[in-house]
Design a protein around this motif. Structure first.
Motif, PDB file in Angstrom:
ATOM      1  N   PRO A 133       0.834  -1.214   0.000  1.00  0.00           N
ATOM      2  CA  PRO A 133       0.000   0.000   0.000  1.00  0.00           C
ATOM      3  C   PRO A 133       0.862   1.255   0.000  1.00  0.00           C
ATOM      4  CG  PRO A 133       0.012  -1.031   2.166  1.00  0.00           C
ATOM      5  CD  PRO A 133       0.695  -1.989   1.227  1.00  0.00           C
ATOM      6  N   LYS A 134       0.332   2.288  -0.596  1.00  0.00           N
ATOM      7  CA  LYS A 134       1.042   3.565  -0.650  1.00  0.00           C
ATOM      8  C   LYS A 134       0.910   4.247   0.706  1.00  0.00           C
ATOM      9  CE  LYS A 134       1.529   7.639  -3.623  1.00  0.00           C
ATOM     10  NZ  LYS A 134       0.957   8.364  -4.784  1.00  0.00           N
ATOM     11  N   LEU A 135       2.042   4.436   1.388  1.00  0.00           N
ATOM     12  CA  LEU A 135       2.058   4.960   2.750  1.00  0.00           C
ATOM     13  C   LEU A 135       2.396   6.443   2.754  1.00  0.00           C
ATOM     14  CD1 LEU A 135       3.984   2.068   4.538  1.00  0.00           C
ATOM     15  CD2 LEU A 135       1.519   2.343   4.287  1.00  0.00           C
ATOM     16  N   TRP A 136       1.729   7.175   3.648  1.00  0.00           N
ATOM     17  CA  TRP A 136       1.974   8.597   3.841  1.00  0.00           C
ATOM     18  C   TRP A 136       2.221   8.856   5.320  1.00  0.00           C
ATOM     19  CZ3 TRP A 136       1.321  12.558  -0.013  1.00  0.00           C
ATOM     20  CH2 TRP A 136       0.880  12.087  -1.262  1.00  0.00           C
ATOM     21  N   TYR A 137       2.968   9.902   5.606  1.00  0.00           N
ATOM     22  CA  TYR A 137       3.048  10.415   6.963  1.00  0.00           C
ATOM     23  C   TYR A 137       1.936  11.449   7.149  1.00  0.00           C
ATOM     24  CZ  TYR A 137       7.664   8.352   7.738  1.00  0.00           C
ATOM     25  OH  TYR A 137       8.711   7.473   7.903  1.00  0.00           O
ATOM     26  N   LEU A 138       1.179  11.311   8.206  1.00  0.00           N
ATOM     27  CA  LEU A 138       0.158  12.292   8.564  1.00  0.00           C
ATOM     28  C   LEU A 138       0.691  13.112   9.731  1.00  0.00           C
ATOM     29  CD1 LEU A 138      -2.719  13.459   8.299  1.00  0.00           C
ATOM     30  CD2 LEU A 138      -3.459  11.704   9.935  1.00  0.00           C
ATOM     31  N   ARG A 139       0.992  14.375   9.484  1.00  0.00           N
ATOM     32  CA  ARG A 139       1.553  15.255  10.518  1.00  0.00           C
ATOM     33  C   ARG A 139       0.434  16.131  11.066  1.00  0.00           C
ATOM     34  NH1 ARG A 139       6.857  17.069  11.542  1.00  0.00           N
ATOM     35  NH2 ARG A 139       7.549  16.075   9.610  1.00  0.00           N
ATOM     36  N   VAL A 140       0.199  16.010  12.347  1.00  0.00           N
ATOM     37  CA  VAL A 140      -0.831  16.786  13.036  1.00  0.00           C
ATOM     38  C   VAL A 140      -0.128  17.715  14.012  1.00  0.00           C
ATOM     39  CG1 VAL A 140      -2.932  16.708  14.423  1.00  0.00           C
ATOM     40  CG2 VAL A 140      -2.438  14.855  12.814  1.00  0.00           C
ATOM     41  N   ASN A 141      -0.135  18.996  13.704  1.00  0.00           N
ATOM     42  CA  ASN A 141       0.454  19.996  14.585  1.00  0.00           C
ATOM     43  C   ASN A 141      -0.667  20.584  15.447  1.00  0.00           C
ATOM     44  OD1 ASN A 141       1.816  23.320  14.270  1.00  0.00           O
ATOM     45  ND2 ASN A 141       2.327  21.768  15.763  1.00  0.00           N
ATOM     46  N   VAL A 142      -0.736  20.154  16.717  1.00  0.00           N
ATOM     47  CA  VAL A 142      -1.747  20.648  17.654  1.00  0.00           C
ATOM     48  C   VAL A 142      -1.204  21.923  18.282  1.00  0.00           C
ATOM     49  CG1 VAL A 142      -3.198  20.062  19.613  1.00  0.00           C
ATOM     50  CG2 VAL A 142      -2.405  18.251  18.083  1.00  0.00           C
ATOM     51  N   VAL A 200       2.960  12.616  14.598  1.00  0.00           N
ATOM     52  CA  VAL A 200       3.117  12.051  13.258  1.00  0.00           C
ATOM     53  C   VAL A 200       2.585  10.617  13.260  1.00  0.00           C
ATOM     54  CG1 VAL A 200       4.701  11.614  11.343  1.00  0.00           C
ATOM     55  CG2 VAL A 200       5.166  13.473  12.950  1.00  0.00           C
ATOM     56  N   PHE A 201       1.776  10.291  12.234  1.00  0.00           N
ATOM     57  CA  PHE A 201       1.181   8.968  12.078  1.00  0.00           C
ATOM     58  C   PHE A 201       1.517   8.434  10.692  1.00  0.00           C
ATOM     59  CE2 PHE A 201      -1.345  11.539  14.904  1.00  0.00           C
ATOM     60  CZ  PHE A 201      -1.631  10.719  15.975  1.00  0.00           C
ATOM     61  N   VAL A 202       1.288   7.145  10.507  1.00  0.00           N
ATOM     62  CA  VAL A 202       1.432   6.494   9.201  1.00  0.00           C
ATOM     63  C   VAL A 202       0.046   6.083   8.731  1.00  0.00           C
ATOM     64  CG1 VAL A 202       2.459   4.598   7.900  1.00  0.00           C
ATOM     65  CG2 VAL A 202       3.724   5.657   9.769  1.00  0.00           C
ATOM     66  N   VAL A 203      -0.319   6.486   7.527  1.00  0.00           N
ATOM     67  CA  VAL A 203      -1.614   6.122   6.939  1.00  0.00           C
ATOM     68  C   VAL A 203      -1.369   5.574   5.540  1.00  0.00           C
ATOM     69  CG1 VAL A 203      -2.978   7.758   8.292  1.00  0.00           C
ATOM     70  CG2 VAL A 203      -1.942   8.497   6.139  1.00  0.00           C
ATOM     71  N   ALA A 204      -2.332   4.811   5.051  1.00  0.00           N
ATOM     72  CA  ALA A 204      -2.179   4.149   3.755  1.00  0.00           C
ATOM     73  C   ALA A 204      -3.382   4.449   2.877  1.00  0.00           C
ATOM     74  CB  ALA A 204      -2.037   2.633   3.941  1.00  0.00           C
ATOM     75  N   GLU A 205      -3.108   4.600   1.585  1.00  0.00           N
ATOM     76  CA  GLU A 205      -4.179   4.752   0.611  1.00  0.00           C
ATOM     77  C   GLU A 205      -4.789   3.385   0.292  1.00  0.00           C
ATOM     78  OE1 GLU A 205      -2.874   6.713  -2.902  1.00  0.00           O
ATOM     79  OE2 GLU A 205      -2.470   8.616  -1.928  1.00  0.00           O
ATOM     80  N   PRO A 206      -6.118   3.353   0.078  1.00  0.00           N
ATOM     81  CA  PRO A 206      -7.106   4.413   0.311  1.00  0.00           C
ATOM     82  C   PRO A 206      -7.289   4.670   1.794  1.00  0.00           C
ATOM     83  CG  PRO A 206      -8.215   2.360  -0.239  1.00  0.00           C
ATOM     84  CD  PRO A 206      -6.742   2.091  -0.402  1.00  0.00           C
ATOM     85  N   PHE A 207      -7.498   5.927   2.131  1.00  0.00           N
ATOM     86  CA  PHE A 207      -7.546   6.322   3.533  1.00  0.00           C
ATOM     87  C   PHE A 207      -8.883   5.897   4.127  1.00  0.00           C
ATOM     88  CE2 PHE A 207      -4.897   9.683   1.433  1.00  0.00           C
ATOM     89  CZ  PHE A 207      -3.687   9.210   1.914  1.00  0.00           C
ATOM     90  N   VAL A 221      -2.655  20.427   9.786  1.00  0.00           N
ATOM     91  CA  VAL A 221      -2.624  19.006   9.429  1.00  0.00           C
ATOM     92  C   VAL A 221      -2.303  18.877   7.948  1.00  0.00           C
ATOM     93  CG1 VAL A 221      -3.849  16.813   9.564  1.00  0.00           C
ATOM     94  CG2 VAL A 221      -4.436  18.652  11.138  1.00  0.00           C
ATOM     95  N   CYS A 222      -1.432  17.923   7.623  1.00  0.00           N
ATOM     96  CA  CYS A 222      -1.103  17.676   6.217  1.00  0.00           C
ATOM     97  C   CYS A 222      -0.609  16.247   6.048  1.00  0.00           C
ATOM     98  CB  CYS A 222      -0.045  18.667   5.711  1.00  0.00           C
ATOM     99  SG  CYS A 222       1.574  18.456   6.485  1.00  0.00           S
ATOM    100  N   LEU A 223      -0.696  15.770   4.833  1.00  0.00           N
ATOM    101  CA  LEU A 223      -0.146  14.478   4.432  1.00  0.00           C
ATOM    102  C   LEU A 223       1.223  14.727   3.812  1.00  0.00           C
ATOM    103  CD1 LEU A 223      -3.375  12.965   2.872  1.00  0.00           C
ATOM    104  CD2 LEU A 223      -2.180  12.051   4.858  1.00  0.00           C
TER     105      LEU A 223
END
Length: 794
Positions: free
Chosen positions: A215-224, A271-278, A350-352
């Motif tokens: 799967p295509k992996l992305w970093y999900l960065r959440v700046n609180v 920072v999290f790891v997410v995969a497409e499709p989200f 928040v961004c991918l």
């Protein structure tokens, strides 16, 4: 009999062996796909010439029409039986179909064909009595055509059904295609094979060869950043808030706001790891710390990941305010109005992240260094072709009818592409002869191949179907140690470390070829940063990398486990070296002695200087005296002499360069002489299974710290081995570049005054930070790409 007189058991042979398989000619293979797309380059057209040609008789059963109904039931439940000698293959039966469609392919190995006649029967399924014969078609094996590449697939034809006497008096026709082909045929992966006739039901899908894509992996960065109007449940008190963010099974939280306020401020990156499709949602909750053991929720936010901005570089991302859903209000309309009027807000950015490479494997054995975003990819620099030929001397992994057996298949992983060969049933010397192709974007990467025993066939002993697939062994090959356009045919030992000790499970025979498409681009890569630019502009911490790598491997395992047939969790974890970071006394010893071996050169130099000092060889001592006086009188010759000396050593070592790619080395891994107590510790669970709570806490802490020390020691050893690799010709291209550099440097330093060299070097080293780049320097990039002996570690 005296035990001393008994002969000792023969020692296992763990060496790499040369093989001379009868490889096929260059004949195309249809449907070859690289890791990043279809291979279109003329030099990249895959040819099935790295495996032995295996011929098969293919029978494609498409459909039938105008079948006669059963005189008793008034309908027909047809199925087709393909018979060739003692081998029989059956299609699925279709209920109440006069014009059924099956579209199934049957494959019979030519080596096992003992009949000159192929029979295709159409039968009517009867649950109570014997199946009724409807009709048949008979083919003479001598008249079956051979499909010659690059011909298109053979067109199926209608054949009139005949009775058992060979007379066309039976009603109905069947559409068939019969031809002789090889394993390069596109029908091969999906075909029913005669040597797996004992497998039925769901087990049929698990024996076929397949190609998987990670799967295509992305970093999900959440700046609180902050929150406003945070109201606790108990009125009149100021909250001490923290924020928790959950994505799937991943949950992170910010630090507790140091002050009690209704407007807490954090400004922390999660920072999290997410995969497409989200498929997962981002769930953020703001909680109030009531007591050290209790947090009360005061607000909640649920967001779709697909709505976030995708960032490909270091450009800033816009922040937004989001209204929090109040926690504790009722469902009345008045409460809803109150909630909307006095809604709390949270400030997020928040961004991918697509400019990073999401690590789903150990950094020592990385097989892909490209960023997630395809827009940042460059053209491939080469093609990797691997022919998985066979295995020899496999050990029985299970029993059936009191007889040891193994149902082996091979898995190969490089980049995003995973491949799985078909399962060879009940064979200790399976022959796969399957060839696969990958696009190569960086030569300093590793391909991993593993052999497993299939325990999900459904036709073995009771309970076998629920067991995990057993590990037989693994092989790693670093591409930079391969010469271009050369076919390597070797037999690799399959080694597995068990609680009882090291065991050789057999040998895997491979044919490997690395084809270079652009020498210039390959040379350029040696001076390019190892990872994408974002890893250096916005680096992660060590703890973040460990957590993110674990989550990436978990996501890959879950997604591949949902494929059909599934690539199971135990297979994915073994291929990705999930347990490589765990503490092991054996690995620590191995890394320590790797460091010790690095100083062997310095010790040899010290002994040589001692021999010179004590005049053990007068001629050598006199020459050293002469060289000493020359360098003292002409100090500007020191650096040119050093570089010229390294140039000569590099040329001399070319004669002794490795002729084969490295393989698993049990001596280097300290796997042969490991103590049983150390093995018991290595195979202990983590956390430990010891009953004492205090001992468990201390033991786990010790193993965790020791694991970090083990990693540091291994990294130090890796750097030293890379330094040795400058002149060892393990990577011929890198050594050639360094040797040429030494010659050029020696020439330049010879003609340039020493003072000018020192001034220029000092000014470069002391230059203003404005003239410095955040990216690693060219020498650093080159050095990090050099091979080390980490590839040979078990």
């Amino acid at each position: 009999m005296d035990s001393k007189a008994q002969p000792s058991p023969p020692k296992e042979d763990y060496n790499l062996k040369d093989t001379r398989p009868q490889l096929g000619e260059r004949w195309p293979h249809w449907g070859v796909r690289g890791g990043g797309g279809w291979i279109t380059s003329e030099r990249a057209v895959s040819t099935y010439d790295l495996v032995e040609q295996m011929f098969y008789l293919y029978v494609r059963v498409v459909k039938a029409k105008d079948l006669p109904p059963n005189p008793v039931t008034g309908s027909c439940d047809p199925y087709v039986e393909v018979k060739l000698g003692n081998y029989k293959g059956k299609t699925r039966h279709l209920e109440k179909r006069m014009n059924p469609e099956w579209n199934q392919v049957f494959a019979f190995s030519k080596e096992k064909v003992q009949s000159s006649v192929l029979e295709v029967f159409v039968r009517d399924k009867d649950v109570v009595s014997r199946d009724e014969f409807v009709g048949r078609v008979v083919f003479d094996m001598h008249e079956v055509p051979t499909r010659v590449p690059p011909d298109s697939p053979l067109a199926p034809q209608w054949y009139r059904l005949e009775n058992l006497r060979g007379e066309a008096k039976v009603r109905g026709e069947i559409m068939l295609a019969v031809w002789m082909g090889t394993q390069a045929d596109e029908a091969f992966p999906e075909a029913w094979h005669a040597d797996a006739a004992t497998v039925h039901g769901e087990g049929v899908a698990s024996i076929r060869s397949k190609v998987y894509v990670s799967p295509k992996l992305w970093y999900l960065r959440v700046n609180v950043i902050e929150a406003q109007d945070v109201e606790p449940q108990e009125k009149g008190q100021l909250p001490q808030a923290l924020a928790k963010v959950q994505v799937g099974n991943q949950m992170l939280k910010t630090k507790l706001c140091p002050t009690k306020t209704t407007n807490p401020f954090w400004n922390e990156d999660l920072v999290f790891v997410v995969a497409e499709p989200f498929e997962d949602l981002l769930v953020l909750t703001v909680e109030n710390r009531v007591s050290p053991a209790k947090d009360d929720m005061v607000g909640k936010l649920v967001l779709q990941i697909t709505n976030f901005e995708r960032r490909l570089d270091h450009r800033p991302v816009h922040s937004r305010w989001y209204n929090l859903e109040k926690f504790g209000f009722g469902a009345l309309e008045a409460d809803r109005r109150h909630e909307h009027k006095f809604s709390s807000r949270v400030h997020l950015r928040v961004c991918l992240e697509g400019g990073y490479h999401v690590l789903d494997e150990s950094t020592m054995y990385i097989s892909d260094q490209r960023p997630t975003a395809r827009q940042l990819w460059k053209q491939p620099i080469g093609i990797l072709e691997v022919g998985i030929l066979s295995a020899q001397g496999l050990q029985p992994m299970k029993t059936k009818d009191r007889r040891g057996m193994t149902d082996a298949y091979c898995v190969a992983k490089y980049g995003q592409k995973w491949v799985r060969t078909r399962t060879i049933m009940d064979s200790l010397s399976p022959k796969w002869n399957e060839q696969y192709t990958w696009e190569v974007y960086d030569p300093c990467t590793v391909i991993t191949l593993g052999v497993f025993d299939n325990c999900h066939l459904g036709g073995t002993d009771k309970g076998t179907g629920s067991k995990p697939d057993s590990r037989i062994g693994k092989v790693r090959i670093r591409l930079s140690t391969l010469e271009t356009d050369r076919i390597y045919t070797n037999s690799y030992p399959l080694l597995v470390l068990q609680p009882s000790g090291l065991k050789k499970m057999g040998e895997l025979q491979l044919a490997v070829r690395f084809t270079c498409l652009s020498v210039t681009n390959m040379i350029y890569l040696y001076y390019h940063p190892l990872l994408p630019k974002m890893h250096y502009l916005h680096p992660f911490t060590v703890n973040q990398l460990d957590s993110l790598r674990y989550q990436a491997m978990y996501i890959v395992g879950v997604r591949l486990g949902r494929a059909e047939p599934p690539l199971r969790k135990e297979v994915v974890e073994y291929m990705l070296d999930v347990e490589s970071h765990m503490w092991s006394m054996r690995r620590s010893k191995a890394n320590f002695f790797r460091i010790v071996s690095l100083f062997s050169g310095a010790m040899s130099m010290s002994r040589w200087l001692g021999d010179v000092r004590h005049w053990k060889n007068p001629v050598t001592t006199i020459l050293v005296h002469i060289l000493f006086f020359i360098l003292v009188c002409y100090p500007e010759l020191i650096l040119p002499t050093v570089f010229l000396y390294m140039f000569v050593i590099g040329l001399w070592n070319y004669r002794f360069r490795p002729r084969h790619p490295p393989h698993m080395d049990p001596k280097l891994s300290w796997a042969e002489a490991v103590h049983p107590d150390e093995l018991d510790e290595e195979f202990d669970t983590f956390p430990t299974s010891k009953p004492q709570d205090v001992a468990r806490m201390r033991y786990d802490r010790l193993r965790s710290i020791a694991g970090r020390i083990q990693t540091v020691v291994g990294d130090i050893a890796t750097q030293g081995e890379r330094f040795q690799g400058l002149l060892s010709w393990r990577d011929t291209r890198a050594t050639c570049l360094f040797v040429i550099f030494c010659l050029v440097a020696a020439t330049v330093l010879y003609v340039t005054p020493f003072r000018i060299v020192v001034i220029v070097a000092g000014l470069v080293w002391l230059r203003h930070p404005r003239f410095r780049s955040k990216l690693p320097s060219l020498p650093s990039n080159f050095f990090k790409r050099l091979p080390s002996r980490a590839d040979c570690m078990l």
